[in-house]
Design a protein around this motif. Structure first.
Motif, PDB file in Angstrom:
ATOM      1  N   LEU A 124      85.489  37.125  -0.129  1.00 21.14           N
ATOM      2  CA  LEU A 124      84.727  38.105  -0.908  1.00 21.14           C
ATOM      3  C   LEU A 124      85.465  39.424  -1.129  1.00 21.14           C
ATOM      4  CD1 LEU A 124      81.287  37.506   0.839  1.00 21.14           C
ATOM      5  CD2 LEU A 124      82.005  36.669  -1.405  1.00 21.14           C
ATOM      6  N   THR A 125      86.102  39.950  -0.080  1.00 25.53           N
ATOM      7  CA  THR A 125      86.780  41.246  -0.199  1.00 25.53           C
ATOM      8  C   THR A 125      88.141  41.186   0.493  1.00 25.53           C
ATOM      9  OG1 THR A 125      85.639  42.024   1.798  1.00 25.53           O
ATOM     10  CG2 THR A 125      84.622  42.561  -0.339  1.00 25.53           C
ATOM     11  N   PRO A 126      89.071  40.378  -0.007  1.00 33.42           N
ATOM     12  CA  PRO A 126      90.351  40.199   0.687  1.00 33.42           C
ATOM     13  C   PRO A 126      91.244  41.430   0.560  1.00 33.42           C
ATOM     14  CG  PRO A 126      90.387  39.072  -1.415  1.00 33.42           C
ATOM     15  CD  PRO A 126      88.991  39.591  -1.251  1.00 33.42           C
ATOM     16  N   ASP A 127      92.066  41.639   1.573  1.00 36.00           N
ATOM     17  CA  ASP A 127      93.131  42.620   1.483  1.00 36.00           C
ATOM     18  C   ASP A 127      94.441  41.909   1.834  1.00 36.00           C
ATOM     19  OD1 ASP A 127      93.329  42.476   4.302  1.00 36.00           O
ATOM     20  OD2 ASP A 127      91.906  44.107   4.539  1.00 36.00           O
ATOM     21  N   GLU A 128      95.531  42.638   1.819  1.00 34.17           N
ATOM     22  CA  GLU A 128      96.848  42.017   2.000  1.00 34.17           C
ATOM     23  C   GLU A 128      96.977  41.338   3.357  1.00 34.17           C
ATOM     24  OE1 GLU A 128     101.593  43.322   1.842  1.00 34.17           O
ATOM     25  OE2 GLU A 128     100.022  44.701   1.185  1.00 34.17           O
ATOM     26  N   MET A 129      96.467  42.000   4.408  1.00 32.19           N
ATOM     27  CA  MET A 129      96.611  41.453   5.757  1.00 32.19           C
ATOM     28  C   MET A 129      95.755  40.201   5.939  1.00 32.19           C
ATOM     29  SD  MET A 129      96.277  43.430   9.417  1.00 32.19           S
ATOM     30  CE  MET A 129      94.669  44.083   9.035  1.00 32.19           C
ATOM     31  N   VAL A 130      94.515  40.260   5.458  1.00 35.39           N
ATOM     32  CA  VAL A 130      93.621  39.103   5.583  1.00 35.39           C
ATOM     33  C   VAL A 130      94.162  37.925   4.791  1.00 35.39           C
ATOM     34  CG1 VAL A 130      91.300  38.243   5.074  1.00 35.39           C
ATOM     35  CG2 VAL A 130      91.595  40.543   6.003  1.00 35.39           C
ATOM     36  N   ASP A 131      94.639  38.195   3.579  1.00 32.68           N
ATOM     37  CA  ASP A 131      95.180  37.148   2.731  1.00 32.68           C
ATOM     38  C   ASP A 131      96.391  36.484   3.381  1.00 32.68           C
ATOM     39  OD1 ASP A 131      94.801  35.795   0.199  1.00 32.68           O
ATOM     40  OD2 ASP A 131      96.699  36.682  -0.418  1.00 32.68           O
ATOM     41  N   ALA A 132      97.258  37.299   3.973  1.00 29.90           N
ATOM     42  CA  ALA A 132      98.455  36.770   4.619  1.00 29.90           C
ATOM     43  C   ALA A 132      98.089  35.893   5.817  1.00 29.90           C
ATOM     44  CB  ALA A 132      99.365  37.914   5.060  1.00 29.90           C
ATOM     45  N   PHE A 133      97.073  36.352   6.592  1.00 29.56           N
ATOM     46  CA  PHE A 133      96.671  35.577   7.770  1.00 29.56           C
ATOM     47  C   PHE A 133      96.220  34.183   7.379  1.00 29.56           C
ATOM     48  CE2 PHE A 133      93.178  33.895  10.305  1.00 29.56           C
ATOM     49  CZ  PHE A 133      93.775  33.817  11.552  1.00 29.56           C
ATOM     50  N   TRP A 134      95.295  34.072   6.390  1.00 30.68           N
ATOM     51  CA  TRP A 134      94.721  32.779   6.052  1.00 30.68           C
ATOM     52  C   TRP A 134      95.723  31.874   5.350  1.00 30.68           C
ATOM     53  CZ3 TRP A 134      90.842  30.722   8.334  1.00 30.68           C
ATOM     54  CH2 TRP A 134      89.861  31.544   8.908  1.00 30.68           C
ATOM     55  N   ASN A 135      96.587  32.442   4.507  1.00 29.52           N
ATOM     56  CA  ASN A 135      97.607  31.619   3.860  1.00 29.52           C
ATOM     57  C   ASN A 135      98.586  31.041   4.879  1.00 29.52           C
ATOM     58  OD1 ASN A 135      96.699  31.830   1.196  1.00 29.52           O
ATOM     59  ND2 ASN A 135      97.677  33.809   0.917  1.00 29.52           N
ATOM     60  N   ASN A 136      98.987  31.869   5.850  1.00 34.21           N
ATOM     61  CA  ASN A 136      99.897  31.391   6.903  1.00 34.21           C
ATOM     62  C   ASN A 136      99.208  30.373   7.795  1.00 34.21           C
ATOM     63  OD1 ASN A 136     102.043  32.990   6.050  1.00 34.21           O
ATOM     64  ND2 ASN A 136     101.428  34.719   7.319  1.00 34.21           N
ATOM     65  N   TRP A 137      97.917  30.615   8.096  1.00 34.43           N
ATOM     66  CA  TRP A 137      97.176  29.685   8.953  1.00 34.43           C
ATOM     67  C   TRP A 137      97.066  28.325   8.287  1.00 34.43           C
ATOM     68  CZ3 TRP A 137      92.676  26.811   8.856  1.00 34.43           C
ATOM     69  CH2 TRP A 137      92.231  26.327  10.088  1.00 34.43           C
ATOM     70  N   LEU A 138      96.820  28.304   6.987  1.00 37.28           N
ATOM     71  CA  LEU A 138      96.708  27.033   6.270  1.00 37.28           C
ATOM     72  C   LEU A 138      98.047  26.294   6.214  1.00 37.28           C
ATOM     73  CD1 LEU A 138      94.272  27.923   3.355  1.00 37.28           C
ATOM     74  CD2 LEU A 138      93.912  26.217   5.140  1.00 37.28           C
ATOM     75  N   LYS A 139      99.146  27.046   6.143  1.00 42.90           N
ATOM     76  CA  LYS A 139     100.459  26.402   6.177  1.00 42.90           C
ATOM     77  C   LYS A 139     100.706  25.718   7.518  1.00 42.90           C
ATOM     78  CE  LYS A 139     102.725  29.497   2.855  1.00 42.90           C
ATOM     79  NZ  LYS A 139     103.768  30.554   2.673  1.00 42.90           N
ATOM     80  N   GLU A 140     100.199  26.344   8.595  1.00 40.10           N
ATOM     81  CA  GLU A 140     100.386  25.788   9.928  1.00 40.10           C
ATOM     82  C   GLU A 140      99.388  24.673  10.229  1.00 40.10           C
ATOM     83  OE1 GLU A 140     100.103  29.044  12.598  1.00 40.10           O
ATOM     84  OE2 GLU A 140     101.906  30.049  11.854  1.00 40.10           O
ATOM     85  N   HIS A 141      98.257  24.661   9.515  1.00 44.99           N
ATOM     86  CA  HIS A 141      97.215  23.656   9.772  1.00 44.99           C
ATOM     87  C   HIS A 141      96.765  23.031   8.452  1.00 44.99           C
ATOM     88  CE1 HIS A 141      96.989  26.785  12.935  1.00 44.99           C
ATOM     89  NE2 HIS A 141      96.873  25.749  13.746  1.00 44.99           N
ATOM     90  N   PRO A 142      97.654  22.341   7.755  1.00 48.69           N
ATOM     91  CA  PRO A 142      97.309  21.781   6.436  1.00 48.69           C
ATOM     92  C   PRO A 142      96.179  20.763   6.490  1.00 48.69           C
ATOM     93  CG  PRO A 142      99.395  20.893   7.235  1.00 48.69           C
ATOM     94  CD  PRO A 142      99.025  22.000   8.163  1.00 48.69           C
ATOM     95  N   HIS A 143      95.944  20.148   7.659  1.00 52.47           N
ATOM     96  CA  HIS A 143      94.882  19.149   7.753  1.00 52.47           C
ATOM     97  C   HIS A 143      93.491  19.769   7.625  1.00 52.47           C
ATOM     98  CE1 HIS A 143      95.186  20.796  11.811  1.00 52.47           C
ATOM     99  NE2 HIS A 143      93.981  20.328  12.045  1.00 52.47           N
ATOM    100  N   LYS A 144      93.384  21.114   7.735  1.00 50.07           N
ATOM    101  CA  LYS A 144      92.096  21.790   7.607  1.00 50.07           C
ATOM    102  C   LYS A 144      91.803  22.205   6.169  1.00 50.07           C
ATOM    103  CE  LYS A 144      89.775  22.516  10.582  1.00 50.07           C
ATOM    104  NZ  LYS A 144      88.720  21.679  11.185  1.00 50.07           N
TER     105      LYS A 144
END
Length: 340
Positions: free
Chosen positions: A22-42
């Motif tokens: 809903l209200t992403p910022d640079e840090m939040v966006d970076a966290f979730w994009n990196n997390w998805l790269k590390e856990h693609p099965h999710k």
């Protein structure tokens, strides 16, 4: 619970995930994009959660100008003859059902957002399960350790010219940072407001009772909303080492040893001359058990121990040995009886 164990429902209810959608910022966006790269099965669960949060929209279908004038002309014509009737087609009926369903969905979501901070996109909310604790860094860098079976929430977007404010249900330990402009920090715990400038304290709000322990600094308690408060005692100052217990029946201030009150933050449980009834309350409040005693004098048995564990089974083993009890556990129910 770890994000790797999350279901779609968990992602939708998670405040940090909501912020990303809903209200992403640079840090939040970076966290979730990196997390998805590390856990693609999710990715499938994340995609579905994204659809749930983004997919609830309401579209208003306005008539075109020509259609509008035609409808208006029909109204005028039939009003003049006094024979204006509306014939509802099958499609009209479906539209009414659809509109009513959307309205009901909107009311339900609004109720959830207003009544439960976990579903409110304008709030940041944290919730722990039984036997769990969580460290939370607030926007002002204050640290909160949230105890088991507890909830903490606050409005998004703190400003420097308004008091910092959080609401607690359950138990939490606060280490509040002092701000250069002496910005006030307020913890709302049931009907008590705890006003802080910079300090360390513990709040336990359960079973209709508030227990506040001050470790460092000073705090003021606003008791104006507490029922049965003696006249002229709408506020109370606290000093380090003091504990205040507040309920509908009494307000008690006393000097205590802070260590047992905050031992849970270090994965320990320290009991100092605690009755068995008090220990049972810990088992029920922090671990979700329902404890039944048969023939056990729970107020007369006193327990003093320093347990370097927060495992419920270990606590039960200690109690069994110290008080010579037979303790049976069946899922979330515990029965204590004296040994023959």
């Amino acid at each position: 619970m770890k994000y790797t164990d999350f279901t779609v429902t968990d992602f939708v209810a998670d405040p940090y995930f909501q912020q990303w959608v809903l209200t992403p910022d640079e840090m939040v966006d970076a966290f979730w994009n990196n997390w998805l790269k590390e856990h693609p099965h999710k990715q499938p669960e994340v995609d579905k959660a994204l659809q749930v949060i983004r997919g609830i929209t309401f579209k208003t279908d306005y008539p075109g100008e020509q259609e509008f004038h035609q409808v208006w002309q029909d109204i005028i014509t039939h009003r003049a003859t006094g024979h204006y009737k509306v014939k509802r087609s099958v499609n009209d009926t479906y539209r009414w059902y659809a509109a009513a369903s959307l309205l009901l969905l909107g009311i339900t979501l609004t109720f959830l957002w207003l009544s439960n901070p976990l579903y409110n996109p304008f709030m940041v909310a944290y919730q722990t399960e039984y036997g769990e604790k969580q460290e939370i860094m607030l926007p002002d860098s204050s640290l909160v350790i949230l105890g088991a079976n507890s909830q903490l929430y606050y409005r998004r977007g703190w400003s420097t010219d308004q008091p910092r404010s959080v609401t607690l249900q359950g138990e939490a330990n606060f280490t509040v940072t002092h701000q250069a402009n002496d910005q006030t920090f307020i913890v709302h715990s049931a009907e008590v407001a705890i006003e802080v400038l910079g300090t360390k304290f513990n709040v336990n709000n359960r079973r209709g009772e508030n227990q506040i322990l001050l470790e460092e600094g000073s705090i003021r308690l606003d008791l104006s909303q507490v029922e049965e408060v003696p006249l002229g005692e709408n506020s109370m100052m606290m000093k380090p080492g003091e504990s205040v217990e507040i309920s509908a029946q009494h307000i008690v201030k006393k000097v205590v040893n802070p260590t047992p009150y905050v031992s849970w933050t270090k994965d320990m449980l320290i009991f100092d001359q605690a009755s068995l009834r008090e220990v049972i309350r810990v088992l029920e409040d922090q671990y979700g058990y329902t404890v039944t005693t048969r023939g056990v004098p729970v107020d007369e048995l006193v327990f003093t121990a320093e347990l370097h564990t927060r495992e419920a089974d270990m606590i039960l083993r200690y109690l069994s040995e110290v008080f010579n009890l037979t303790i049976n556990k069946n899922k979330d129910e515990i029965t204590m009886t004296p040994r023959p």
